[in-house]
Design an enzyme around this catalytic site. Structure first.
Site, PDB file in Angstrom:
ATOM      1  N   LYS A 234      -6.292   1.478   2.087  1.00 23.10           N
ATOM      2  CA  LYS A 234      -7.454   0.270   2.133  1.00 23.10           C
ATOM      3  C   LYS A 234      -7.135  -0.758   3.211  1.00 23.10           C
ATOM      4  O   LYS A 234      -5.741  -1.326   3.094  1.00 23.10           O
ATOM      5  CB  LYS A 234      -7.226  -0.542   0.689  1.00 23.10           C
ATOM      6  CG  LYS A 234      -8.437  -1.641   0.568  1.00 23.10           C
ATOM      7  CD  LYS A 234      -8.333  -1.980  -0.750  1.00 23.10           C
ATOM      8  CE  LYS A 234      -9.470  -2.975  -1.021  1.00 23.10           C
ATOM      9  NZ  LYS A 234      -9.436  -3.740  -2.447  1.00 23.10           N
TER      10      LYS A 234
ATOM     11  N   ARG B   2       0.817  -1.321  -0.037  1.00 22.52           N
ATOM     12  CA  ARG B   2       0.130  -0.133  -0.001  1.00 22.52           C
ATOM     13  C   ARG B   2       0.863   1.184   0.092  1.00 22.52           C
ATOM     14  O   ARG B   2       0.575   2.327  -0.503  1.00 22.52           O
ATOM     15  CB  ARG B   2      -0.951  -0.029   1.405  1.00 22.52           C
ATOM     16  CG  ARG B   2      -1.749  -1.186   1.394  1.00 22.52           C
ATOM     17  CD  ARG B   2      -2.711  -1.422   0.197  1.00 22.52           C
ATOM     18  NE  ARG B   2      -3.706  -2.350   0.168  1.00 22.52           N
ATOM     19  CZ  ARG B   2      -4.221  -2.935  -0.719  1.00 22.52           C
ATOM     20  NH1 ARG B   2      -4.323  -2.546  -1.911  1.00 22.52           N
ATOM     21  NH2 ARG B   2      -5.343  -3.799  -0.701  1.00 22.52           N
TER      22      ARG B   2
END
Length: 301
Positions: free
Chosen positions: A219, A183
């Protein structure tokens, strides 16, 4: 027969980390249980070339995309060559996913009285490798008249490593640490190295400079405070003010084209990336953290 055994051993050591390959060589072939190993502190890096998909195109003139893949192979091979340097021997290449290069440090177990390298040393090694990857890609851009950019994410924490599969077995690592490192790449900014608070806390004691990006929507994790990693701090005050904007924050000297070159134009390159700019300065306990201007948050699918 001995020649075949040596060839098989060479292939095994090329597919798996040395300590994992040795495990399988010494194991009873009739008792091939799942190999796995847990680690408490591993540095994980994802380095991607986000504009490669724009570069890739299938045309008759480039052998239906083969020449694009040939150039990608040159890039990945040069990253592999960089990892072969003795100073990066503790870093393991995990795999490539498309145009993303994944590596980790801290996966080699130590036994007996052999002293373990600290996570500070391991993360510093991974940071220097990531910074030098920009130099390698710069050289390839210069030679091939392209403008590829690198985007890097780094995290640190516990992982589980193992070998999965009976046919074409693959060594890989799993865990939340790996997911967050990915990420850090995908929510990052082209030409920069984005790191987590944990990485910042460790490397801030190792004479590195940072720019605080602020909170980023990640996320599965919500809002996370992240930093952009610069280079080693410089004891020269005049040089120190510009050190934060070194290679890790901009990549690409040539801006001449994004179409696939011909076979002749992607001949082998000799990359001579040095570590001179990365020589460690005097160790300091704290380093300045600069605040970056607001950067649009990348929402993930």
């Amino acid at each position: 027969m001995e020649r075949v055994k040596l060839d098989n051993k060479r292939i095994l050591f090329n597919l798996l980390p040395a300590h994992v390959a040795q495990h399988f060589l010494l194991s009873n072939p009739r008792n091939m249980d799942l190999y796995y190993q847990s680690y408490s502190q591993v540095g994980v890096m994802f380095a991607s070339i986000p504009n490669f998909n724009d570069f890739y195109i299938e045309l008759d003139g480039n052998n239906m995309g083969v020449e694009c893949l040939r150039l990608l192979n040159e890039i990945i091979a040069d990253f592999d060559e960089l990892m072969d340097k003795d100073c990066y021997k503790d870093i393991e290449k995990i795999k490539t996913i498309g145009s993303t290069y994944m590596g980790a440090v801290g996966l080699v177990p130590t036994t007996g009285t052999k002293a373990k390298r600290s996570i500070y040393s391991h993360l510093s090694t991974l940071a220097e490798f990531a910074i030098e990857m920009f130099d390698v890609l710069d050289e390839i851009n210069y030679q091939s008249y392209n403008d590829f950019v690198l985007r890097v994410g780094i995290n640190v924490g516990p992982v589980v490593a193992g070998v999965i599969g009976a046919r074409r077995p693959q060594y890989d690592i799993w865990g939340n640490t790996v997911n967050v490192a990915s990420r850090m790449d995908s929510t990052g900014v082209q030409g920069k190295i984005q790191v987590t608070e944990d990485v910042h806390r460790i490397l801030n004691k190792c004479n590195y400079e940072f720019i605080c990006r602020g909170k980023v929507s990640v996320k599965g994790k919500g809002e996370m405070l992240t930093y952009f990693l610069g280079g080693k701090a410089n004891t020269n005050p005049q040089a120190s003010s510009t050190n934060i904007g070194r290679k890790a924050f901009s990549c690409g000297r040539a801006k001449l084209g994004t179409s696939c070159p011909s076979v002749s134009s992607v001949a082998s390159f000799t990359v001579k990336a040095g570590l001179g700019a990365l020589q460690a300065a005097a160790m300091q306990t704290t380093q300045p953290v600069h605040c970056a201007p607001p950067i649009p948050v990348v929402e993930q699918a």
